[in-house]
Design a protein around this motif. Structure first.
Motif, PDB file in Angstrom:
ATOM      1  N   UNK A 156      82.413  19.707  58.732  1.00  0.00           N
ATOM      2  CA  UNK A 156      81.402  19.833  57.893  1.00  0.00           C
ATOM      3  C   UNK A 156      79.818  19.933  58.439  1.00  0.00           C
ATOM      4  N   UNK A 157      78.913  20.464  57.834  1.00  0.00           N
ATOM      5  CA  UNK A 157      77.592  20.488  58.576  1.00  0.00           C
ATOM      6  C   UNK A 157      77.142  19.059  58.719  1.00  0.00           C
ATOM      7  N   UNK A 158      77.548  18.200  57.960  1.00  0.00           N
ATOM      8  CA  UNK A 158      77.011  16.707  58.060  1.00  0.00           C
ATOM      9  C   UNK A 158      77.781  16.102  59.317  1.00  0.00           C
ATOM     10  N   UNK A 159      79.009  16.557  59.440  1.00  0.00           N
ATOM     11  CA  UNK A 159      79.880  15.848  60.653  1.00  0.00           C
ATOM     12  C   UNK A 159      79.276  16.473  61.615  1.00  0.00           C
ATOM     13  N   UNK A 160      79.043  17.841  61.948  1.00  0.00           N
ATOM     14  CA  UNK A 160      78.346  18.131  62.933  1.00  0.00           C
ATOM     15  C   UNK A 160      77.083  17.514  63.510  1.00  0.00           C
ATOM     16  N   UNK A 161      76.303  17.484  62.481  1.00  0.00           N
ATOM     17  CA  UNK A 161      74.840  16.548  62.578  1.00  0.00           C
ATOM     18  C   UNK A 161      75.232  15.338  63.358  1.00  0.00           C
ATOM     19  N   UNK A 162      76.126  14.668  62.758  1.00  0.00           N
ATOM     20  CA  UNK A 162      76.650  13.324  63.421  1.00  0.00           C
ATOM     21  C   UNK A 162      77.127  13.620  64.721  1.00  0.00           C
ATOM     22  N   UNK A 163      77.753  14.486  65.257  1.00  0.00           N
ATOM     23  CA  UNK A 163      78.200  14.860  66.532  1.00  0.00           C
ATOM     24  C   UNK A 163      77.060  14.913  67.467  1.00  0.00           C
ATOM     25  N   UNK A 164      76.202  15.576  66.825  1.00  0.00           N
ATOM     26  CA  UNK A 164      74.760  16.067  67.748  1.00  0.00           C
ATOM     27  C   UNK A 164      74.019  14.649  68.060  1.00  0.00           C
ATOM     28  N   UNK A 165      74.030  13.838  67.115  1.00  0.00           N
ATOM     29  CA  UNK A 165      73.394  12.493  67.281  1.00  0.00           C
ATOM     30  C   UNK A 165      74.096  11.694  68.227  1.00  0.00           C
ATOM     31  N   UNK A 166      75.465  11.429  68.035  1.00  0.00           N
ATOM     32  CA  UNK A 166      76.354  10.917  69.231  1.00  0.00           C
ATOM     33  C   UNK A 166      75.957  11.403  70.507  1.00  0.00           C
ATOM     34  N   UNK A 167      76.010  12.788  70.649  1.00  0.00           N
ATOM     35  CA  UNK A 167      76.000  13.442  71.951  1.00  0.00           C
ATOM     36  C   UNK A 167      74.491  12.758  72.686  1.00  0.00           C
ATOM     37  N   UNK A 168      73.491  13.028  71.792  1.00  0.00           N
ATOM     38  CA  UNK A 168      72.429  12.441  72.378  1.00  0.00           C
ATOM     39  C   UNK A 168      72.198  10.808  72.730  1.00  0.00           C
TER      40      UNK A 168
END
Ligand SMILES: Cc1cc2nc3c(=O)[nH]c(=O)nc-3n(C[C@H](O)[C@H](O)[C@H](O)COP(=O)(O)O)c2cc1C
Ligand code: SF4
Ligand code: FES
Lengths: 170, 394
Positions: B347-359
């Motif tokens: 989901x778009x929400x999960x993608x956002x979480x993955x981005x924050x995790x990566x940072x």
């Protein structure tokens, strides 16, 4: 210098003890010599046994647990026994894009074992490995100490034959 | 060995650089290397002259300093150090010897990745020849009191051991787990002595700089990236191999030379690098724009960029030492996320979480592995957000 335990087991494992002592003499009884000693031990015996780790630890004044920690860290070492010949096929990007999966299937069919396993006769082990620096001629693999590049599924028999021919005890 | 362009390094007069170095005081050698503005060829781009000066100035209580050549070359897509060790090993050893003179070292080690074990014999022979010629050992080139020798030690299949402090741990007979900074290896390196760790290619350029002068080197490249650079080019190209270009070459020029004109995207910097799309092929290979240890992996129009991200993350999950949480836990979560994206289940929400995790991983990981492992994935999300998201269920 040896503990009583090691003195006892050494009667039954005189050849292992002699080999460890020879390697310690060759590389030095220092902690910095640990990897060269383990690498040579593995090359000569095909495995690093628990007793071997205890002996090496004893000779270098390290704890057996620390030696085990080193053995289990490095993918080319490890506690599991391997076959006389180890085939390591690269699964990183450039090789995967060039058809590593087909080469892997050909090896599995030819040897009758999956990756991660050793043939029942103890001659061949199949392993995956990460980029081996042969990406300019993929798919690539290491067969013991030698690199093979641009390997096609049809050449798998050739690689196995070359290894069989190189096996001294064959 | 596939070397596709003439190599400047093949034209350097043997031992002219060492002779020029020994005619000068050690600090003058460091000044010349500093003036050349050479930055490390292993990827991080630290200034070589500065590294050498710090090591030469660090106190060495028992008088020992070390020179370590990083020949671990584990970055996916990189093979130019293998080429140098095969074709010009003498230059690498000569560069290490100049480094020893500059910092006052008496011992040198080449940490050769276990995958390159077949290079060992040639390297040992080259070292023996140099000893016989008085280029290693005691009173090198007749210089009283300049004693230095080099040995080769093998790795055992660990990408992480290319990280300089993990490499030093490995040389000391330990698990290849990175150390805490500070202190840096220039202050406390191998066996706690001041140590310079440099890439194979970095050492290979040193004799050329000493023999031809820093001005020659400064005349090549861009304002912040001096000298020629070796690139390892692989993937969907007609002519994969090792190429020499001046820093500042554009990705398009690289693709034209190697027969990769159809590329859809390239990975610059290997698994820890970033994705550069076709619209950005005017970018240059340089520290300013697309920094790299030299890996360029070319992706044709049929390649799925999520497959690439998945392959890289599988690599990092496999190679992480697990010492610190962001990397140990973060890489498997990113990998699961990429697999979910491939299945169209992210989901778009999960993608956002993955981005924050990566940072978070970039900021909070202990070493360069965890700090760079999210970069390819993050670059994909930044560049191709829509292309990735169109598999996301609405
Ligand atoms: C995970 C990881 C792997 C690395 N692998 C290598 C390598 O194989 N070769 C190398 O020269 N540098 C490698 N480096 C960079 C080294 O830590 C170090 O910066 C380099 O050897 C310094 O040499 P240079 O300044 O001459 O480039 C790696 C860094 C990290 C974080
Ligand atoms: S970032 Fe990863 S590889 Fe580096 S120390 Fe942490 S767990 Fe180990
Ligand atoms: S990707 Fe297989 S050798 Fe580099």
């Amino acid at each position: 210098m040896s503990s009583p335990l090691l003195a006892t087991v050494s009667i039954e494992n005189a050849d292992l003890v002699a080999m460890v002592d020879a390697l310690v003499t060759r590389h030095g009884a220092t902690r910095g010599a640990l990897l060269p000693i383990l690498q040579d031990l593995l090359a000569e015996r095909g495995e690093i046994s628990t007793l071997a780790m205890q002996l090496v630890a004893d000779r270098l004044g390290a704890s057996p647990a620390e030696v085990q920690g080193v053995v289990t860290f490095y993918s080319f070492l490890g506690e599991a026994a391997r076959g006389r010949h180890v085939i390591r096929l690269c699964r990183t990007l450039s090789c995967m894009m060039a058809g590593t999966r087909d080469v892997a299937a050909a090896f599995e069919a030819e040897l009758g074992i999956p990756f991660g396993a050793t043939t029942p006769d103890g001659v061949f082990t199949l392993e995956w490995t990460n980029c081996i620096g042969m990406c300019c001629a993929p798919p690539a693999l290491l067969a013991d100490a030698e690199a093979f590049s641009s390997v096609s599924p049809a050449q798998v028999g050739e690689v196995i034959g070359a290894l069989r021919a190189s096996g001294v005890q064959e | 060995m596939t070397i596709r362009t003439p190599l400047t390094l093949a034209t350097v007069t043997p031992d002219a650089g060492l002779r020029a170095a020994l005619e000068r005081a050690p600090h003058e050698v460091i000044e010349e290397v500093t003036r050349s503005d050479m930055r490390g060829r292993g990827g991080a781009g630290f200034r070589t002259g500065l590294k050498w000066r710090l090591a030469s100035e660090a106190p060495a209580p028992d008088g020992r300093r070390h020179v370590v050549c990083n020949a671990d070359e584990g970055e996916p897509g990189t093979f130019k150090d293998r080429a140098l060790l095969s074709v010009v090993p003498d230059l690498v050893f000569e560069g290490m010897t100049i480094g020893a003179w500059a910092i006052g070292a008496t011992s040198g080690v080449v940490y050769l990745r276990g995958e390159y074990v077949y290079l060992r014999k040639g390297l040992e022979e080259c070292l023996a020849d140099r000893r016989a010629a008085g280029l290693l050992g005691s009173d090198i080139m007749g210089t009283p009191g300049f004693d230095f020798d080099i040995r080769v030690q093998l790795g055992s299949g660990s990408y992480l051991c290319g990280e300089e402090t993990a490499l030093l741990e490995s040389l000391e007979g330990r698990r290849g787990e990175p150390r805490n900074r500070f202190p840096y290896p220039v202050v406390r390196g191998l066996d706690r002595a001041p140590t310079i760790v440099n890439n194979v290619e970095t050492f290979a350029w040193v004799p050329a700089i000493m023999a031809r002068g820093a001005d020659w080197f400064l005349g090549i490249g861009t304002s912040a990236s001096k000298g020629p650079k070796l690139l390892s080019i692989s993937g969907d190209v007609a002519r994969p191999g090792v190429y020499e270009f001046p820093f500042g070459v554009t990705i398009r020029e690289v693709l034209t030379a190697s027969g990769g004109e159809n590329a859809h995207a390239v990975v610059v910097g290997g698994a820890c690098g970033v994705c550069v799309p076709a619209s950005d092929f005017a970018r240059t290979i340089s520290y300013e724009e697309a920094s790299t240890g030299g890996a360029v992996i070319v992706l044709g129009p049929d390649r799925d960029l999520l497959d690439v991200a998945e392959n890289f993350l599988e690599f990092f999950v496999d190679e992480s030492c697990g010492q610190c949480t962001p990397c140990r836990v973060g890489n498997p979560v990113l990998l699961e996320g990429v697999r979910a994206l491939k299945r169209g289940e992210c989901t778009p929400e999960r993608l956002g979480e993955l981005q924050r995790l990566g940072r978070t991983m970039q900021d909070a990981s202990k070493c360069g592995l965890g700090q760079t492992s999210p970069s390819f994935f993050l670059s994909l999300v930044d560049l191709f957000g829509p292309e990735i998201l169109h598999r996301v269920p609405a």
